[in-house]
Design a protein around this motif. Structure first.
Motif, short mmCIF file in Angstrom:
data_model
loop_
_atom_site.label_atom_id
_atom_site.label_comp_id
_atom_site.label_asym_id
_atom_site.label_seq_id
_atom_site.Cartn_x
_atom_site.Cartn_y
_atom_site.Cartn_z
N ARG A 1 -5.88 8.75 -8.41
CA ARG A 1 -5.95 9.76 -9.48
C ARG A 1 -6.21 11.17 -8.94
O ARG A 1 -5.59 12.13 -9.37
CB ARG A 1 -7.05 9.37 -10.47
CG ARG A 1 -7.04 10.18 -11.75
CD ARG A 1 -7.84 9.48 -12.83
NE ARG A 1 -9.24 9.30 -12.42
CZ ARG A 1 -10.23 10.12 -12.77
NH1 ARG A 1 -9.97 11.17 -13.50
NH2 ARG A 1 -11.47 9.89 -12.38
N MET A 2 -7.14 11.30 -7.99
CA MET A 2 -7.48 12.62 -7.48
C MET A 2 -6.90 12.90 -6.09
O MET A 2 -6.60 14.04 -5.75
CB MET A 2 -9.01 12.79 -7.40
CG MET A 2 -9.71 12.70 -8.76
SD MET A 2 -9.02 13.79 -10.02
CE MET A 2 -9.47 15.39 -9.38
N MET A 3 -6.75 11.84 -5.29
CA MET A 3 -6.27 12.07 -3.91
C MET A 3 -4.76 11.93 -3.79
O MET A 3 -4.20 12.15 -2.73
CB MET A 3 -6.95 11.09 -2.96
CG MET A 3 -8.44 11.37 -2.78
SD MET A 3 -9.21 10.35 -1.53
CE MET A 3 -9.37 8.81 -2.40
N ARG B 1 -8.78 15.20 6.60
CA ARG B 1 -8.06 16.49 6.71
C ARG B 1 -7.45 16.94 5.38
O ARG B 1 -7.70 18.07 4.94
CB ARG B 1 -7.00 16.39 7.82
CG ARG B 1 -6.20 17.65 8.04
CD ARG B 1 -7.07 18.78 8.59
NE ARG B 1 -6.32 19.99 8.79
CZ ARG B 1 -6.08 20.91 7.86
NH1 ARG B 1 -6.53 20.72 6.63
NH2 ARG B 1 -5.39 21.99 8.13
N PRO B 2 -6.66 16.10 4.70
CA PRO B 2 -6.09 16.58 3.43
C PRO B 2 -7.07 16.58 2.26
O PRO B 2 -6.85 17.29 1.28
CB PRO B 2 -4.93 15.61 3.15
CG PRO B 2 -5.27 14.38 3.91
CD PRO B 2 -6.11 14.79 5.08
N THR B 3 -8.14 15.78 2.33
CA THR B 3 -9.06 15.72 1.19
C THR B 3 -10.25 16.67 1.34
O THR B 3 -10.70 17.25 0.36
CB THR B 3 -9.58 14.28 0.99
OG1 THR B 3 -10.08 13.78 2.23
CG2 THR B 3 -8.49 13.36 0.49
N LEU C 1 -7.94 11.24 9.61
CA LEU C 1 -6.67 11.57 8.95
C LEU C 1 -6.83 11.60 7.42
O LEU C 1 -6.08 12.27 6.73
CB LEU C 1 -5.59 10.56 9.35
CG LEU C 1 -5.12 10.68 10.80
CD1 LEU C 1 -4.35 9.44 11.23
CD2 LEU C 1 -4.23 11.92 10.97
N TYR D 1 -6.01 1.78 2.16
CA TYR D 1 -5.67 0.39 2.45
C TYR D 1 -5.70 0.08 3.95
O TYR D 1 -5.59 -1.09 4.34
CB TYR D 1 -4.29 0.04 1.87
CG TYR D 1 -4.21 0.36 0.39
CD1 TYR D 1 -5.03 -0.30 -0.51
CD2 TYR D 1 -3.35 1.34 -0.09
CE1 TYR D 1 -5.00 0.00 -1.86
CE2 TYR D 1 -3.30 1.65 -1.44
CZ TYR D 1 -4.13 0.98 -2.32
OH TYR D 1 -4.10 1.29 -3.65
N ARG E 1 -0.48 5.87 -7.20
CA ARG E 1 -1.13 7.03 -6.57
C ARG E 1 -2.59 7.08 -7.04
O ARG E 1 -2.88 6.78 -8.19
CB ARG E 1 -0.43 8.31 -6.98
CG ARG E 1 0.99 8.41 -6.51
CD ARG E 1 1.67 9.59 -7.16
NE ARG E 1 1.11 10.86 -6.68
CZ ARG E 1 1.04 11.96 -7.42
NH1 ARG E 1 1.46 11.96 -8.64
NH2 ARG E 1 0.54 13.06 -6.90
N ARG F 1 -3.47 6.36 -0.26
CA ARG F 1 -2.90 5.15 0.35
C ARG F 1 -3.52 4.86 1.72
O ARG F 1 -3.41 3.74 2.23
CB ARG F 1 -1.38 5.30 0.50
CG ARG F 1 -0.67 5.46 -0.82
CD ARG F 1 0.83 5.59 -0.68
NE ARG F 1 1.43 6.04 -1.94
CZ ARG F 1 1.66 5.24 -2.97
NH1 ARG F 1 1.39 3.96 -2.88
NH2 ARG F 1 2.19 5.72 -4.08
N ILE F 2 -4.16 5.85 2.31
CA ILE F 2 -4.86 5.62 3.59
C ILE F 2 -6.01 4.64 3.38
O ILE F 2 -6.42 3.94 4.31
CB ILE F 2 -5.36 6.97 4.18
CG1 ILE F 2 -4.17 7.89 4.47
CG2 ILE F 2 -6.17 6.76 5.45
CD1 ILE F 2 -4.56 9.27 4.98
N GLU G 1 -1.09 10.78 -3.10
CA GLU G 1 -0.51 9.84 -2.12
C GLU G 1 -1.47 9.59 -0.95
O GLU G 1 -1.44 8.52 -0.33
CB GLU G 1 0.80 10.41 -1.56
CG GLU G 1 1.83 10.84 -2.61
CD GLU G 1 2.38 9.69 -3.42
OE1 GLU G 1 1.98 8.53 -3.18
OE2 GLU G 1 3.20 9.94 -4.33
N VAL G 2 -2.31 10.56 -0.67
CA VAL G 2 -3.25 10.43 0.46
C VAL G 2 -4.17 9.22 0.27
O VAL G 2 -4.64 8.62 1.23
CB VAL G 2 -4.07 11.73 0.62
CG1 VAL G 2 -5.12 11.59 1.70
CG2 VAL G 2 -3.14 12.89 0.95
N GLY H 1 0.81 -1.21 0.00
CA GLY H 1 0.00 0.00 0.00
C GLY H 1 0.85 1.26 0.00
O GLY H 1 0.49 2.26 -0.62
N LEU H 2 1.98 1.20 0.69
CA LEU H 2 2.84 2.39 0.80
C LEU H 2 3.79 2.53 -0.39
O LEU H 2 4.17 3.64 -0.75
CB LEU H 2 3.67 2.32 2.09
CG LEU H 2 2.91 2.57 3.40
CD1 LEU H 2 3.77 2.23 4.60
CD2 LEU H 2 2.46 4.02 3.48
#
Lengths: 263, 48
Positions: free
Chosen positions: A69-71, A137-139, A134, A79, A67, A76-77, A73-74, A61-62
Motif C-alpha cells: 500500500r505505501m511502499m 534506499r527507496p523507502t 536495497l 519476500y 503492490r 516485493r523485496i 513495488e518496492v 512475489g514478483l
C-alpha cells in the motif's frame, strides 16, 4: 488455517520445475535402478524442494503478489528480506544450541554442526543485510543508517564471522572446538539484541513482519518463500556438515608413507 | 513516469523502484549459488 483452493494457485515456473523434476527422477529411477546424482543423499531432496519453492515463491512475489500500500513495488523485496531474516535467526539459534550441546557432551559431531550452522547463518545474513540495504534506499532514502536494528544486525553478523575466523586460526582441535562453542554462545547475545531491537528502540525499522502484520494476499507468498528458505537451509546445513566431516577426516588421517625409490 | 505514478507523487506512496527489487532478488540468488559453489569447491576430491 484456511488453505486457498487449488485453482487459486497459478501455474508458476516453480511448480513446472517441480513436476518436471519428479517426472525425470521417476524416469531415471526406473531406467537405471539407482538414484540420480542430485539425489545422492537424503538431504538433496530438501534442496530440490527448496529450489522449486524458491522459484515458485519468488515468481509469485514478483508477479502475483499485490503492490504494497505505501511502499508500492518496492514492497516485493519483503519476500526475500523477511525469510532470509527468519532463517538467519534460526541458523544462529541452532548454532547456540549445538554449541551448548558440545560443551555439555563433548561430541565432535556437534562441534562440526556449530561451524556449519554458523557459516550457513552468515551466508543468509549477508542476503539479509544486502537486501535490507536495497530495501532502505527507496523507502528511507539511504542505503545505511545508524539505526539500532541495522547496527545490531551488522554486529550480529560480524560476531559470527569473528567466531568463524577465530576457528580458522586455531590449530589444536580441542582448543578450537571449545573456543568456537564459547564464542558462538557469546555471539548469540547479539542475535537476541537484534531480535528485540525494534521493540526496545522504536526507530526507522518497522516491527518484525509476520502473517499477522501483512495483508492476507501476501501471507501465502511469504509462507512459500519462508518454507523455500527453510528447505534450502536444511540442505545447506547438512551438506556443510558433511564437508566439515570430510575435511576433519582428511586432517586426522595418518600421512601416507613416503614412496621409496628402488636403488 | 506513468499517469498513475504521477498521481501517487505526494501521496506518500513509493513509486518505481523495480531496479532495487531486481537487485534484491539477484543478490539472493548470487549469494546462494556462490555458497553452494564454495561447498562443492572446498570438498576434498575423490570423496562423496
Amino acid at each position: 488455517m484456511d488453505l486457498p483452493p487449488l485453482e487459486a494457485l497459478p501455474l508458476t515456473p516453480g511448480k513446472a520445475v517441480a513436476v518436471l523434476a519428479i517426472l525425470v527422477i521417476a524416469l531415471l529411477n526406473v531406467r537405471a535402478g539407482r538414484r540420480p546424482w542430485y539425489l545422492a543423499r537424503w538431504e538433496d531432496a530438501f534442496g530440490l524442494v527448496g529450489l522449486c519453492l524458491l522459484l515458485d515463491g519468488q515468481y509469485m512475489g514478483l508477479v502475483d503478489a499485490p503492490r504494497e500500500r505505501m511502499m508500492g513495488e518496492v514492497g516485493r523485496i519483503l519476500y526475500v528480506h523477511v525469510p532470509s531474516a527468519w532463517l538467519t535467526m534460526v541458523a544462529f539459534t541452532l548454532t547456540c544450541l549445538f554449541a551448548i550441546g558440545f560443551l555439555v557432551t563433548g561430541w565432535r559431531s556437534l562441534d562440526l554442526l556449530v561451524e556449519s550452522a554458523a557459516e550457513v547463518g552468515v551466508a543468509l545474513g549477508i542476503v539479509l543485510q544486502l537486501t535490507g540495504m536495497l530495501f532502505a534506499r527507496p523507502t528511507w532514502g539511504v542505503y545505511w543508517d545508524w539505526d539500532p536494528r541495522l547496527v545490531s544486525t551488522a554486529v550480529m553478523l560480524l560476531s559470527f564471522i569473528g567466531v568463524l575466523t577465530l576457528r580458522s586460526l586455531l590449530t589444536d582441535p580441542d582448543q578450537r572446538a571449545n573456543l568456537t562453542s564459547a564464542g558462538a554462545i557469546l555471539a548469540t547475545t547479539s542475535m537476541i539484541v537484534t531480535y528485540f531491537s525494534v521493540r526496545w528502540w522504536r526507530s526507522l525499522h518497522q516491527m518484525q513482519s509476520s502473517p499477522d502484520t501483512v495483508a492476507s494476499p501476501m501471507v501465502l507468498v511469504l509462507r512459500i518463500n519462508a518454507f523455500a528458505m527453510l528447505f534450502l537451509f536444511t540442505w545447506l546445513l547438512v551438506r556443510r556438515w558433511r564437508l566439515a566431516r570430510a575435511l576433519a577426516a582428511r586432517d586426522e588421517a595418518p600421512p601416507l608413507p613416503s614412496a621409496e625409490v628402488p636403488a | 513516469m506513468s499517469p498513475d505514478q504521477a498521481a501517487e507523487v505526494g501521496s506518500g506512496v513509493v513509486t518505481g523502484g523495480w531496479t532495487y527489487v531486481t537487485a534484491a532478488y539477484c543478490v539472493c540468488w548470487t549469494v546462494l549459488v556462490g555458497y553452494v559453489a564454495s561447498l562443492w569447491w572446498r570438498h576434498p576430491r575423490g570423496e562423496a
